[in-house]
Design a protein around this motif. Structure first.
Motif, PDB file in Angstrom:
ATOM      1  N   ILE A 195       0.856  -1.192   0.000  1.00  0.00           N
ATOM      2  CA  ILE A 195       0.000   0.000   0.000  1.00  0.00           C
ATOM      3  C   ILE A 195       0.885   1.233   0.000  1.00  0.00           C
ATOM      4  N   GLY A 196       0.637   2.141  -0.899  1.00  0.00           N
ATOM      5  CA  GLY A 196       1.437   3.365  -0.977  1.00  0.00           C
ATOM      6  C   GLY A 196       1.424   3.915  -2.386  1.00  0.00           C
ATOM      7  N   ASN A 197       2.375   4.776  -2.660  1.00  0.00           N
ATOM      8  CA  ASN A 197       2.487   5.323  -4.010  1.00  0.00           C
ATOM      9  C   ASN A 197       3.954   5.493  -4.353  1.00  0.00           C
ATOM     10  N   PHE A 198       4.235   5.868  -5.577  1.00  0.00           N
ATOM     11  CA  PHE A 198       5.616   6.004  -6.034  1.00  0.00           C
ATOM     12  C   PHE A 198       6.137   7.436  -5.881  1.00  0.00           C
ATOM     13  N   LEU A 199       5.459   8.249  -5.083  1.00  0.00           N
ATOM     14  CA  LEU A 199       5.896   9.629  -4.880  1.00  0.00           C
ATOM     15  C   LEU A 199       6.962   9.719  -3.792  1.00  0.00           C
ATOM     16  N   HIS A 200       7.086   8.667  -2.993  1.00  0.00           N
ATOM     17  CA  HIS A 200       8.027   8.649  -1.873  1.00  0.00           C
ATOM     18  C   HIS A 200       9.131   7.650  -2.212  1.00  0.00           C
ATOM     19  N   ALA A 201      10.360   8.129  -2.372  1.00  0.00           N
ATOM     20  CA  ALA A 201      11.457   7.297  -2.877  1.00  0.00           C
ATOM     21  C   ALA A 201      11.652   5.982  -2.115  1.00  0.00           C
ATOM     22  N   PRO A 202      11.627   5.970  -0.769  1.00  0.00           N
ATOM     23  CA  PRO A 202      11.784   4.694  -0.061  1.00  0.00           C
ATOM     24  C   PRO A 202      10.684   3.682  -0.383  1.00  0.00           C
ATOM     25  N   ASN A 203       9.443   4.173  -0.571  1.00  0.00           N
ATOM     26  CA  ASN A 203       8.354   3.263  -0.923  1.00  0.00           C
ATOM     27  C   ASN A 203       8.585   2.653  -2.308  1.00  0.00           C
ATOM     28  N   TYR A 204       9.034   3.472  -3.233  1.00  0.00           N
ATOM     29  CA  TYR A 204       9.326   3.010  -4.589  1.00  0.00           C
ATOM     30  C   TYR A 204      10.433   1.961  -4.565  1.00  0.00           C
TER      31      TYR A 204
END
Length: 218
Positions: A195-204
């Motif tokens: 769950i999340g998005n690719f706007l936050h580098a660590p999540n990506y």
């Protein structure tokens, strides 16, 4: 930015802080430079005033002087850089609290180590973000730190005095033992979801690591 608790961990964190102050009967005003988004929580529903403020505008001086708050919480060091000095000049008796969210110099250092395909070590902590972030911590009366590891980094690597730091993890409800026992056992589980998005580098990066290093796709 007005909190978006259903969109980000930062939004959930801000709502937790708001609940802490509300539980102590503080009258809260939320001031933001950002336009309110569709996913934003309606603070008016919990009797919190919302005020639009502008960057690099002296109109904030008049607003904060008239409001004369007892406590001012800055949402990350970038906000403190913009408004902290104005609060200090207009409301010198106000307690200034920095909510760090994450230690940004640590995040930046990890990102740099990843780009260089190197093992992260403490040398990566000492970057331009660190200079700004530590300066902001010293300008405030107290900084809220979300992890014990970050507390240790600030104490041991940057020599920040412990009286400036307050450990405050996510304020989540404890899952009862009965609820845990009712969860499916490991062998009964299958598949996963992120769950999340690719706007936050660590999540990506986490999704890429999950796909390329942990999972095998045919």
């Amino acid at each position: 930015m007005v909190p978006e608790p259903n969109s980000s961990a930062a939004g959930s964190r801000m709502m937790q802080l708001i609940d802490v102050f509300r539980s102590s009967d503080y009258k809260i005003t939320f001031a933001s430079t950002c336009a309110k988004k569709d996913n934003a929580f309606n603070l008016g529903d919990i009797d919190i005033d919302e005020v639009a403020i502008e960057l690099n505008n002296a109109s904030f001086d008049g607003f904060v002087k008239e409001f004369n708050p007892d406590v001012v919480v800055f949402d990350r060091f970038m906000v403190e850089e913009q408004f902290g000095w104005r609060v200090s000049e207009q409301c010198p008796n106000a307690l200034r609290i920095l909510d760090t969210e994450d230690l940004h110099c640590l995040r930046k250092g990890r990102e740099q180590a990843l780009k260089e395909k190197s093992v992260f070590d403490k040398s990566y902590l000492f970057n331009d973000i660190a200079k700004r972030e530590i300066a902001s911590i010293y300008r405030c009366d107290l900084s809220l730190i979300i992890s014990e590891e970050e507390i240790e980094i600030l104490k041991n690597q940057f020599r920040v005095s412990t009286h400036l730091l307050y450990y405050l993890p996510f304020l989540t409800d404890i899952i009862s033992l009965d609820t845990k026992r009712k969860l499916p056992k490991i062998k009964e589980r299958a598949h996963f979801i992120t769950i999340g998005n690719f706007l936050h580098a660590p999540n990506y990066d986490a999704v890429l690591f999950l796909k390329n290093e942990i999972c095998t796709f045919n």
